[in-house]
Scaffold this active site. Structure first.
Site, PDB file in Angstrom:
ATOM      1  N   ILE A  29       4.636   1.746   7.289  1.00 61.89           N
ATOM      2  CA  ILE A  29       5.795   1.889   8.171  1.00 61.89           C
ATOM      3  C   ILE A  29       6.839   0.803   7.900  1.00 61.89           C
ATOM      4  CG2 ILE A  29       6.542   1.858  10.590  1.00 61.89           C
ATOM      5  CD1 ILE A  29       4.920   4.367   9.786  1.00 61.89           C
ATOM      6  N   ASP A  30       8.112   1.224   7.790  1.00 69.23           N
ATOM      7  CA  ASP A  30       9.213   0.269   7.645  1.00 69.23           C
ATOM      8  C   ASP A  30       9.976   0.092   8.953  1.00 69.23           C
ATOM      9  OD1 ASP A  30       8.616   0.033   4.961  1.00 69.23           O
ATOM     10  OD2 ASP A  30       9.992   1.652   4.386  1.00 69.23           O
TER      11      ASP A  30
END
Ligand SMILES: [Mg+2]
Length: 486
Positions: A173-174
């Site tokens: 996840i960014d």
């Protein structure tokens, strides 16, 4: 007489009775009277007290460290009474969320074989909102996904430890988008680990955004509220996406961009020869001062809003005599936000404004049915109740600009053009708004058990969600699990 004592891990109790056998009371009573081994409470409350006492004793060793560290943290960060109250409420929320997770673990594990073949009907292939913007037709302002397909559903992955949740987020996840109420806090009570979670994600370099259907606040107010509650001074307005902001942006796109562009200073045409500038579009609001301020700040003339000086009722005679013919009654849009002073009078006036302005937009900041307040989960009616009241009597359908609408996704895409949707996680407590918004827009979705959705809600959906209430990819008891434990 109810007398309790501890000897070699065995508790002996005798009843006397005065007090309220709530969970907080049980904790406080044990803390204060452990030395004397004597506990007093009303006889009629004894059964509930004993039940809570058993839960307390079985979890006290595990909770002691959490409770003491939480109390210490509270003491060092603030002396405000609301955070002192939050500490007790947060612990209570944590225990209830963990209890809900235990119910879900039992349910999904005992039905795993059945659910592996369950099917569900979902919207067709997801379209990246950024791509959609590039190909958007100016005449098609309200894209909808109508086609469906039936697929086998995978039941949610349950996260119960910091390790499994934080490792996934760290690697996959960014960007994390948080719903607020029921995820970060409930009223003024912090959800377990909320502050540490947001701070931890920011420390890892993750992009963090806050997306709420609460239209009662503008972005500045939301930023101030979150900064105070989470004890973080690094949050900025451009991380905030309230439905009052999405509403104002939507109105701007729909109404102001249709107006002639103002002349530039380099124009050779003298200002005296220009036709007078058109008046700003008029927007009538059923909602709070915060919503009115946000819309007005985007260049609109706002009518309606909080009108505490006017009566709540409206007789047939008053309505028949009401002056709808002056210019103030010409409106370009009517907005329904969450109005805690919603009245029959406001409903009657708005309905007739729609009748007299058939081209006016009818906009809903969201369609939530209810939200929770207090640490015992009381339901407060949501904006959807007011929207449906106006829709029913006006026979118009409102455009939703809150979660889970495509309008909101388009706005997020416009404001954050570099967002990688496939590496984004939406965290929420509602299936019909948060989880649907995440799933429909190609994000991963995480449901937390500190808000509206309960284990019983999920059991009712079996191993498959519906279009309106899809299952999340992940479920965790609370957001504190998203970052590694210190
Ligand atoms: Mg919520």
């Amino acid at each position: 007489m109810f007398r309790g004592g501890s000897r070699g891990g065995t508790i002996l109790m005798t009843i006397v009775c005065i007090g309220q056998p709530s969970w907080a009371f049980v904790r406080a009573t044990f803390a204060q009277q452990r030395a004397s081994n004597t506990i007093s409470l009303p006889r009629r409350h004894a059964p509930r007290f004993i039940g809570n006492a058993v839960r307390f004793l079985s979890s006290s060793s595990k909770d002691d460290s959490t409770s003491s560290s939480s109390t210490a943290r509270t003491a060092t960060t603030t002396s405000s009474s609301i955070f002192t109250r939050s500490s007790d409420a947060t612990n209570r929320m944590k225990q209830e969320a963990e209890h809900q997770m235990e119910l879900l673990q039992d349910y999904y594990s005992s039905n795993a074989a059945t659910f592996s073949t369950a099917t569900t009907t979902k919207p067709t292939s997801w379209t990246n909102p950024q791509r959609e913007l590039l190909h958007d037709s100016p005449t098609d302002g309200f894209p909808t996904t109508t086609a469906t397909t039936t697929t086998t559903t995978t039941i949610p992955t349950l996260w119960t430890t910091h390790e499994e949740a934080s490792t996934y987020v760290e690697e996959n996840i960014d960007t994390v988008l948080f719903d607020c109420d029921g995820v970060l806090y409930r009223t003024l009570d912090l959800c377990p680990g909320a502050s540490e979670c947001v701070q931890g994600l920011l420390n890892q370099g993750k992009q963090v955004m806050f997306v709420t259907n609460n239209a009662g606040v503008n972005r500045r107010q939301l930023s101030a509220k979150l900064s105070k509650l989470l004890q973080l001074d690094c949050l900025t307005e451009d991380q905030m996406m309230s439905s009052s902001y999405s509403c104002a942006q939507f109105l701007q796109q729909q109404l102001l961009q249709l107006l002639p562009a103002p002349s530039s200073s380099s124009s050779s045409t003298s200002s005296s020869s220009l036709p007078p500038a058109p008046p700003p579009p008029r927007v009538h609001v059923i909602g709070s001062a915060g919503l009115c301020d946000e819309i007005a700040s985007h260049g609109f003339t706002v009518t309606g809003g909080p009108r505490l000086d006017e009566p709540s009722s409206m007789t047939r005679e008053e309505l028949a005599a009401y002056d709808f013919d002056d210019n103030a009654q010409v409106v370009d849009a009517i907005v329904v936000g969450h109005d805690t002073d919603f009245t029959f009078r406001k409903l009657a006036i708005a309905s007739n404004l729609l009748l007299r302005n058939p081209n006016a937009l009818l906009v809903a900041t969201n369609r939530d049915s209810f939200d929770l307040v207090g640490d015992d989960g009381r339901q407060i009616p949501g904006n959807g109740c007011m929207v449906q009241a106006l829709e029913y009597c006006s026979q118009r359908r409102a455009i939703n600009v809150g979660k889970p609408s495509r309008e909101l996704a388009r706005l997020v895409a416009l404001d954050h053009p570099t967002l990688n949707w496939s590496r984004a996680l939406f965290v929420g407590d509602r299936l019909d708004t948060d989880i649907r918004f995440g799933n429909d827009n190609g994000m991963k979705s995480l449901l937390v058990m500190t808000g509206v959705t309960t284990a019983n809600t999920l059991k009712g959906l079996g191993g498959k969600g519906t279009v309106e209430e899809p299952l999340p990819h992940f479920i965790a008891p609370y957001i504190g699990l998203l970052t590694k434990k210190e």
